[in-house]
Design a protein around this motif. Structure first.
Motif, PDB file in Angstrom:
ATOM      1  N   GLU A  62       0.729  -1.195   0.006  1.00  0.00           N
ATOM      2  CA  GLU A  62       0.071  -0.198  -0.032  1.00  0.00           C
ATOM      3  C   GLU A  62       0.998   1.358  -0.171  1.00  0.00           C
ATOM      4  OE1 GLU A  62      -3.592   2.287   2.613  1.00  0.00           O
ATOM      5  OE2 GLU A  62      -2.877  -0.134   3.068  1.00  0.00           O
ATOM      6  N   ASP A  63       1.849   1.223   0.917  1.00  0.00           N
ATOM      7  CA  ASP A  63       2.889   2.540   0.693  1.00  0.00           C
ATOM      8  C   ASP A  63       3.301   2.780  -0.641  1.00  0.00           C
ATOM      9  OD1 ASP A  63       2.749   2.752   3.635  1.00  0.00           O
ATOM     10  OD2 ASP A  63       4.397   1.636   3.857  1.00  0.00           O
ATOM     11  N   PHE A  64       3.821   1.636  -1.439  1.00  0.00           N
ATOM     12  CA  PHE A  64       4.182   1.791  -2.813  1.00  0.00           C
ATOM     13  C   PHE A  64       3.151   2.404  -3.747  1.00  0.00           C
ATOM     14  CE2 PHE A  64       5.265  -0.039  -7.051  1.00  0.00           C
ATOM     15  CZ  PHE A  64       6.308   0.752  -7.458  1.00  0.00           C
ATOM     16  N   ARG A  65       2.115   2.061  -3.581  1.00  0.00           N
ATOM     17  CA  ARG A  65       0.892   2.503  -4.378  1.00  0.00           C
ATOM     18  C   ARG A  65       0.829   4.147  -3.913  1.00  0.00           C
ATOM     19  NH1 ARG A  65      -1.805  -2.423  -2.603  1.00  0.00           N
ATOM     20  NH2 ARG A  65      -2.956  -1.630  -1.233  1.00  0.00           N
ATOM     21  N   ASN A  66       0.915   4.447  -2.698  1.00  0.00           N
ATOM     22  CA  ASN A  66       0.459   5.674  -2.459  1.00  0.00           C
ATOM     23  C   ASN A  66       1.660   6.465  -3.215  1.00  0.00           C
ATOM     24  OD1 ASN A  66      -1.804   5.595  -1.167  1.00  0.00           O
ATOM     25  ND2 ASN A  66      -0.619   5.015   1.134  1.00  0.00           N
ATOM     26  N   ASP A  67       3.127   6.020  -2.763  1.00  0.00           N
ATOM     27  CA  ASP A  67       4.136   6.768  -3.305  1.00  0.00           C
ATOM     28  C   ASP A  67       4.198   6.819  -5.132  1.00  0.00           C
ATOM     29  OD1 ASP A  67       5.070   6.803  -0.964  1.00  0.00           O
ATOM     30  OD2 ASP A  67       6.568   5.042  -1.125  1.00  0.00           O
ATOM     31  N   MET A  68       3.647   5.810  -5.720  1.00  0.00           N
ATOM     32  CA  MET A  68       3.368   5.828  -7.256  1.00  0.00           C
ATOM     33  C   MET A  68       2.686   7.105  -7.445  1.00  0.00           C
ATOM     34  SD  MET A  68       5.244   3.805  -8.749  1.00  0.00           S
ATOM     35  CE  MET A  68       4.613   3.650 -10.643  1.00  0.00           C
ATOM     36  N   ARG A  69       1.415   7.333  -6.394  1.00  0.00           N
ATOM     37  CA  ARG A  69       0.536   8.440  -7.082  1.00  0.00           C
ATOM     38  C   ARG A  69       1.035   9.698  -6.817  1.00  0.00           C
ATOM     39  NH1 ARG A  69      -3.246   4.503  -4.533  1.00  0.00           N
ATOM     40  NH2 ARG A  69      -4.900   4.045  -6.111  1.00  0.00           N
ATOM     41  N   ASN A  70       2.025   9.855  -5.796  1.00  0.00           N
ATOM     42  CA  ASN A  70       2.609  11.252  -5.489  1.00  0.00           C
ATOM     43  C   ASN A  70       4.007  11.442  -6.186  1.00  0.00           C
ATOM     44  OD1 ASN A  70       0.798  11.866  -3.268  1.00  0.00           O
ATOM     45  ND2 ASN A  70       1.871  10.197  -2.229  1.00  0.00           N
ATOM     46  N   ASP A  71       4.760  10.276  -6.519  1.00  0.00           N
ATOM     47  CA  ASP A  71       5.908  10.613  -7.400  1.00  0.00           C
ATOM     48  C   ASP A  71       6.449   9.316  -7.660  1.00  0.00           C
ATOM     49  OD1 ASP A  71       8.268  11.341  -8.181  1.00  0.00           O
ATOM     50  OD2 ASP A  71       9.050  12.467  -6.708  1.00  0.00           O
ATOM     51  N   PRO A  72       5.990   8.974  -8.976  1.00  0.00           N
ATOM     52  CA  PRO A  72       6.343   7.514  -9.608  1.00  0.00           C
ATOM     53  C   PRO A  72       7.964   7.440  -9.514  1.00  0.00           C
ATOM     54  CG  PRO A  72       4.627   8.540 -10.772  1.00  0.00           C
ATOM     55  CD  PRO A  72       4.877   9.619  -9.905  1.00  0.00           C
ATOM     56  N   ASP A  73       8.593   8.068 -10.043  1.00  0.00           N
ATOM     57  CA  ASP A  73      10.047   8.236 -10.014  1.00  0.00           C
ATOM     58  C   ASP A  73      10.661   8.114  -8.908  1.00  0.00           C
ATOM     59  OD1 ASP A  73      10.090   8.537 -12.959  1.00  0.00           O
ATOM     60  OD2 ASP A  73      10.265  10.630 -12.928  1.00  0.00           O
ATOM     61  N   ALA A  74      10.318   8.666  -7.886  1.00  0.00           N
ATOM     62  CA  ALA A  74      11.049   8.595  -6.640  1.00  0.00           C
ATOM     63  C   ALA A  74      10.544   7.220  -6.118  1.00  0.00           C
ATOM     64  CB  ALA A  74      10.490   9.655  -5.484  1.00  0.00           C
ATOM     65  N   ALA A  75       9.333   6.593  -6.126  1.00  0.00           N
ATOM     66  CA  ALA A  75       8.980   5.440  -5.786  1.00  0.00           C
ATOM     67  C   ALA A  75       9.801   4.117  -6.318  1.00  0.00           C
ATOM     68  CB  ALA A  75       7.243   5.160  -6.121  1.00  0.00           C
ATOM     69  N   LEU A  76      10.145   4.435  -7.301  1.00  0.00           N
ATOM     70  CA  LEU A  76      10.906   3.325  -8.154  1.00  0.00           C
ATOM     71  C   LEU A  76      12.418   3.290  -7.782  1.00  0.00           C
ATOM     72  CD1 LEU A  76       9.448   3.828 -12.043  1.00  0.00           C
ATOM     73  CD2 LEU A  76       8.954   2.048 -10.168  1.00  0.00           C
ATOM     74  N   ARG A  77      12.640   4.837  -7.623  1.00  0.00           N
ATOM     75  CA  ARG A  77      14.084   4.622  -7.255  1.00  0.00           C
ATOM     76  C   ARG A  77      14.526   4.356  -5.648  1.00  0.00           C
ATOM     77  NH1 ARG A  77      14.243   9.680  -9.002  1.00  0.00           N
ATOM     78  NH2 ARG A  77      13.504  10.615  -7.088  1.00  0.00           N
ATOM     79  N   ASN A  78      13.523   4.622  -4.828  1.00  0.00           N
ATOM     80  CA  ASN A  78      13.421   4.140  -3.358  1.00  0.00           C
ATOM     81  C   ASN A  78      13.204   2.671  -3.330  1.00  0.00           C
ATOM     82  OD1 ASN A  78      13.528   6.742  -2.655  1.00  0.00           O
ATOM     83  ND2 ASN A  78      11.348   7.046  -2.252  1.00  0.00           N
ATOM     84  N   ARG A  79      12.941   1.875  -4.477  1.00  0.00           N
ATOM     85  CA  ARG A  79      12.756   0.459  -4.210  1.00  0.00           C
ATOM     86  C   ARG A  79      13.773  -0.201  -5.193  1.00  0.00           C
ATOM     87  NH1 ARG A  79       8.575   2.894  -2.495  1.00  0.00           N
ATOM     88  NH2 ARG A  79       7.202   2.051  -0.726  1.00  0.00           N
ATOM     89  N   ASP A  80      14.694   0.523  -5.584  1.00  0.00           N
ATOM     90  CA  ASP A  80      15.829   0.170  -6.525  1.00  0.00           C
ATOM     91  C   ASP A  80      15.233  -0.561  -7.840  1.00  0.00           C
ATOM     92  OD1 ASP A  80      17.868   0.994  -4.895  1.00  0.00           O
ATOM     93  OD2 ASP A  80      17.575  -0.567  -3.737  1.00  0.00           O
ATOM     94  N   ILE A  81      14.273  -0.010  -8.470  1.00  0.00           N
ATOM     95  CA  ILE A  81      13.823  -0.451  -9.559  1.00  0.00           C
ATOM     96  C   ILE A  81      14.307   0.527 -10.472  1.00  0.00           C
ATOM     97  CG2 ILE A  81      11.426  -1.034 -10.856  1.00  0.00           C
ATOM     98  CD1 ILE A  81      10.277  -1.396  -8.087  1.00  0.00           C
ATOM     99  N   THR A  82      14.882  -0.127 -11.506  1.00  0.00           N
ATOM    100  CA  THR A  82      15.355   0.584 -12.857  1.00  0.00           C
ATOM    101  C   THR A  82      14.724  -0.016 -14.171  1.00  0.00           C
ATOM    102  OG1 THR A  82      17.721   0.707 -11.686  1.00  0.00           O
ATOM    103  CG2 THR A  82      17.398   1.142 -14.069  1.00  0.00           C
TER     104      THR A  82
END
Length: 65
Positions: free
Chosen positions: A15-35
């Motif tokens: 759920e935290d990732f879903r919220n992060d994707m809504r607010n700032d997708p680039d940061a959400a991906l970066r914070n989870r080391d997804i390139t």
């Protein structure tokens, strides 16, 4: 698991990732080391992450069929 599968799996189960994707997708991906490749990034940019979870789940399911 490829990168888009990782994004979708994380989105469905975190759920935290879903919220992060809504607010700032680039940061959400970066914070989870997804390139992502440019093509993968474009695919995600075409998703309206502000939609309710149910609508997003339907949209994501269509993308990955």
């Amino acid at each position: 698991m490829d990168n888009l599968d990782k994004v979708m799996d994380t989105w469905l189960n975190d759920e935290d990732f879903r919220n992060d994707m809504r607010n700032d997708p680039d940061a959400a991906l970066r914070n989870r080391d997804i390139t992502l490749s440019d093509e993968e990034r474009e695919t995600l940019q075409n998703i309206d992450w502000s939609q309710p979870d149910e609508q997003l789940q339907a949209r994501v399911s269509k993308v990955y069929r």
